[in-house]
Design an enzyme around this catalytic site. Structure first.
Site, PDB file in Angstrom:
ATOM      1  N   ASP A  31     -95.762  18.125   4.655  1.00  0.00           N
ATOM      2  CA  ASP A  31     -94.575  18.776   4.076  1.00  0.00           C
ATOM      3  C   ASP A  31     -94.656  20.256   4.451  1.00  0.00           C
ATOM      4  OD1 ASP A  31     -92.383  19.543   2.347  1.00  0.00           O
ATOM      5  OD2 ASP A  31     -92.680  17.663   1.310  1.00  0.00           O
ATOM      6  N   ASP A  32     -93.974  21.120   3.725  1.00  0.00           N
ATOM      7  CA  ASP A  32     -93.975  22.522   4.126  1.00  0.00           C
ATOM      8  C   ASP A  32     -95.399  23.066   4.268  1.00  0.00           C
ATOM      9  OD1 ASP A  32     -91.144  23.087   4.171  1.00  0.00           O
ATOM     10  OD2 ASP A  32     -91.177  22.923   1.992  1.00  0.00           O
TER      11      ASP A  32
ATOM     12  N   HIS B 185     -93.693  20.331   7.734  1.00  0.00           N
ATOM     13  CA  HIS B 185     -92.276  20.697   7.833  1.00  0.00           C
ATOM     14  C   HIS B 185     -92.064  22.144   8.250  1.00  0.00           C
ATOM     15  CE1 HIS B 185     -90.960  17.166   4.993  1.00  0.00           C
ATOM     16  NE2 HIS B 185     -91.550  16.772   6.101  1.00  0.00           N
TER      17      HIS B 185
ATOM     18  N   LYS C  96     -83.717  27.404   3.713  1.00  0.00           N
ATOM     19  CA  LYS C  96     -82.755  26.528   3.037  1.00  0.00           C
ATOM     20  C   LYS C  96     -82.379  27.112   1.687  1.00  0.00           C
ATOM     21  CE  LYS C  96     -86.624  23.453   1.961  1.00  0.00           C
ATOM     22  NZ  LYS C  96     -87.146  22.110   1.761  1.00  0.00           N
TER      23      LYS C  96
ATOM     24  N   ASP D 214     -97.085  19.911   0.379  1.00  0.00           N
ATOM     25  CA  ASP D 214     -96.940  21.340   0.705  1.00  0.00           C
ATOM     26  C   ASP D 214     -98.299  22.043   0.618  1.00  0.00           C
ATOM     27  OD1 ASP D 214     -94.504  20.250  -0.205  1.00  0.00           O
ATOM     28  OD2 ASP D 214     -93.752  22.203  -0.846  1.00  0.00           O
TER      29      ASP D 214
ATOM     30  N   ARG E  13     -87.588  27.732   9.086  1.00  0.00           N
ATOM     31  CA  ARG E  13     -86.527  27.142   8.265  1.00  0.00           C
ATOM     32  C   ARG E  13     -86.178  28.004   7.058  1.00  0.00           C
ATOM     33  NH1 ARG E  13     -86.639  21.200   5.380  1.00  0.00           N
ATOM     34  NH2 ARG E  13     -88.750  21.771   4.774  1.00  0.00           N
TER      35      ARG E  13
END
Ligand SMILES: *[C@@H]1O[C@H](CO)[C@@H](O)[C@H](O)[C@H]1NC(C)=O
Ligand SMILES: *[C@@H]1O[C@H](CO)[C@@H](O)[C@H](O)[C@H]1NC(C)=O
Ligand SMILES: *[C@@H]1O[C@H](CO)[C@@H](O)[C@H](O)[C@H]1NC(C)=O
Ligand SMILES: *[C@@H]1O[C@H](CO)[C@@H](O)[C@H](O)[C@H]1NC(C)=O
Ligand SMILES: *[C@@H]1O[C@H](CO)[C@@H](O)[C@H](O)[C@H]1NC(C)=O
Ligand SMILES: *[C@@H]1O[C@H](CO)[C@@H](O)[C@H](O)[C@H]1NC(C)=O
Ligand SMILES: *[C@@H]1O[C@H](CO)[C@@H](O)[C@H](O)[C@H]1NC(C)=O
Length: 378
Positions: free
Chosen positions: A217-218, A239, A274, A196, A272
């Site tokens: 990743d993010d 991500h 979540k 991240d 995104r």
């Protein structure tokens, strides 16, 4: 006056946080403390808290030791010159490699051509935080207020890069995270994972402008916080721009987040949100505006309220409502194996959504969307 207003609104990404950000003077108001190489690190341990103009030039930090710049005097400037090296520790450790926390009115800057090198290539095994040895997190920015981080370039991060927590009025400008070298095949036990770039929690008035990120990743993950802006950014290989996962932590409220004028390329997801299954919290007033998606592999836009379920295929739950989710001018392509849009909402917990100018193409149309609220589609 009118022209100025126009320029401001068309070239900068406007937000509520702008006015509060200080613009530091870079004049040499104090005599610099200059630390270089490995001897520089030893000297730094005795001097750092008394210096207000710290220059770190080609600093070599011992393996397994944090470059600890906590509790600096308010108003201090830290300048990175050349290559700051954080060597590999074969037994592993959890870091952070660098910590600049608990102060105010700091200016942290990387001069052109400078880099913070994390020796990530010796750690990457495709397993991230689940590997056989711990991997160090990179850059801890906790409890820092009214401060600026700019021009810093991170190269080869072992795992997570910026941890921004408990901060207020923080400007992060022109920062690069270059973890391209970690794009290995996870199935073959290679490459970076949990890399991240920006993890943000319990912070307000954080503005990340002009970031360039290549990771796995993010690009951004906002777990909690208020008035967070990410604009003029590029995110590649990771991500995407994420809210969450929200729920199950000590702070579970995310409010007023703006992602603007940014490109998300070659990433698993674009936009995104979540939220965690069977937890409580609130996600409110999230905006993605003028976002270009390129070659997204999983989901162009994804909202999932069943994240990290205790059992596979757990249903979405409604304890973390997503109230106010605005998309304006979000366009681009998902690869044919991916899905354009996926919405998986709990009962009554997705409200006041407003999508305008959303054109995400190229991927599949999901047949599994649940409780898609008015103002959006699937
Ligand atoms: C967030 O921004 C809003 C709107 O500008 C402002 O009213 C509020 O005080 C800010 N909240 C924090 C925690 O800074
Ligand atoms: C600031 O200090 C550095 C290091 O002493 C020096 O190289 C530089 O020229 C100074 N800059 C100004 C604007 O005085
Ligand atoms: C900076 O000074 C503080 C307080 O003296 C010390 O705890 C810290 O280890 C020092 N940082 C480094 C990099 O030596
Ligand atoms: C912040 O630090 C600068 C020096 O870098 C100083 O000129 C300024 O007055 C400080 N501002 C505040 C609000 O303390
Ligand atoms: C919602 O967030 C935007 C930033 O995207 C901010 O300008 C606005 O003030 C926020 N609305 C409220 C009611 O706080
Ligand atoms: C939509 O976003 C793109 C990319 O940021 C931008 O170039 C374009 O001008 C935007 N369109 C509108 C109508 O604002
Ligand atoms: C997206 O994929 C296409 C086809 O593989 C490729 O030509 C294009 O360069 C890719 N775009 C980006 C931004 O990598």
């Amino acid at each position: 006056m009118k022209l100025l207003t126009l320029l401001t609104t068309s070239f900068l990404c406007f937000s509520h946080a702008t006015a509060a950000i200080i613009s530091p003077p870079y004049a040499n108001t104090t005599i610099p403390c200059f630390f270089s190489g490995s001897t520089g690190f030893d000297r730094l341990s005795k001097r750092n808290s008394s210096c207000t103009n710290i220059i770190l030039s080609n600093l070599l930090v011992p393996a397994g030791v944090t470059l600890n710049l906590n509790n600096l005097k308010p108003g201090t400037t830290v300048t990175f010159k050349g290559k700051t090296t954080f060597p590999y520790l074969p037994t592993g450790w959890s870091g952070p490699l660098l910590s600049i926390s608990s102060s105010s009115n700091l200016t942290i800057r990387g001069l052109p051509g400078s880099s913070l090198y994390g020796s990530g290539e010796f750690y990457w095994d495709g397993l991230g935080q689940n590997g056989p040895i711990p991997k160090p997190k990179f850059f801890q920015v906790h409890k820092l207020v009214d401060s600026v981080i700019e021009g810093v370039k991170i190269v080869n991060n072992p795992m997570h890069v910026f941890s921004i927590n408990g901060c207020r009025n923080l400007m992060v400008r022109g920062v690069t995270v270059d973890n391209k070298a970690a794009d290995g095949d996870w199935n073959a036990g290679k490459g970076g994972r949990n890399t991240d770039a920006f993890d943000i929690g319990q912070s307000s008035e954080v503005r990340i402008e002009g970031a360039r990120v290549w990771n796995q990743d993010d690009c951004v993950a906002v777990n909690s916080g208020t008035n967070i802006t990410f604009c003029n950014g590029l995110c590649s290989g990771g991500h995407g721009l994420s809210i969450g996962s929200v729920g199950g932590r000590s702070d579970n409220t995310v409010r007023n987040v703006l992602f603007e004028n940014s490109v998300i390329a070659n990433s698993e997801n674009g936009a995104r949100i979540k939220t965690k299954h069977s937890t409580t919290g609130l996600v409110s007033n999230i905006t993605y505006r003028n976002i270009v998606l390129q070659n997204i592999t999983k989901y162009g836009i994804v909202v999932d309220q069943s994240y990290s379920p205790p059992t596979k295929n757990a249903p979405p739950t409604n304890g973390v409502p997503i109230t106010g989710f605005t998309l304006v001018n979000v366009t681009g392509n998902v690869l044919p194996t991916g899905t354009n849009i996926f919405v998986n909402c709990g009962d009554g917990s997705c409200k006041q959504w407003d999508w305008q100018g959303v054109e995400v193409k190229g991927g599949k149309k999901s047949s599994k969307c649940l409780r898609v609220p008015a103002g959006s589609w699937c």
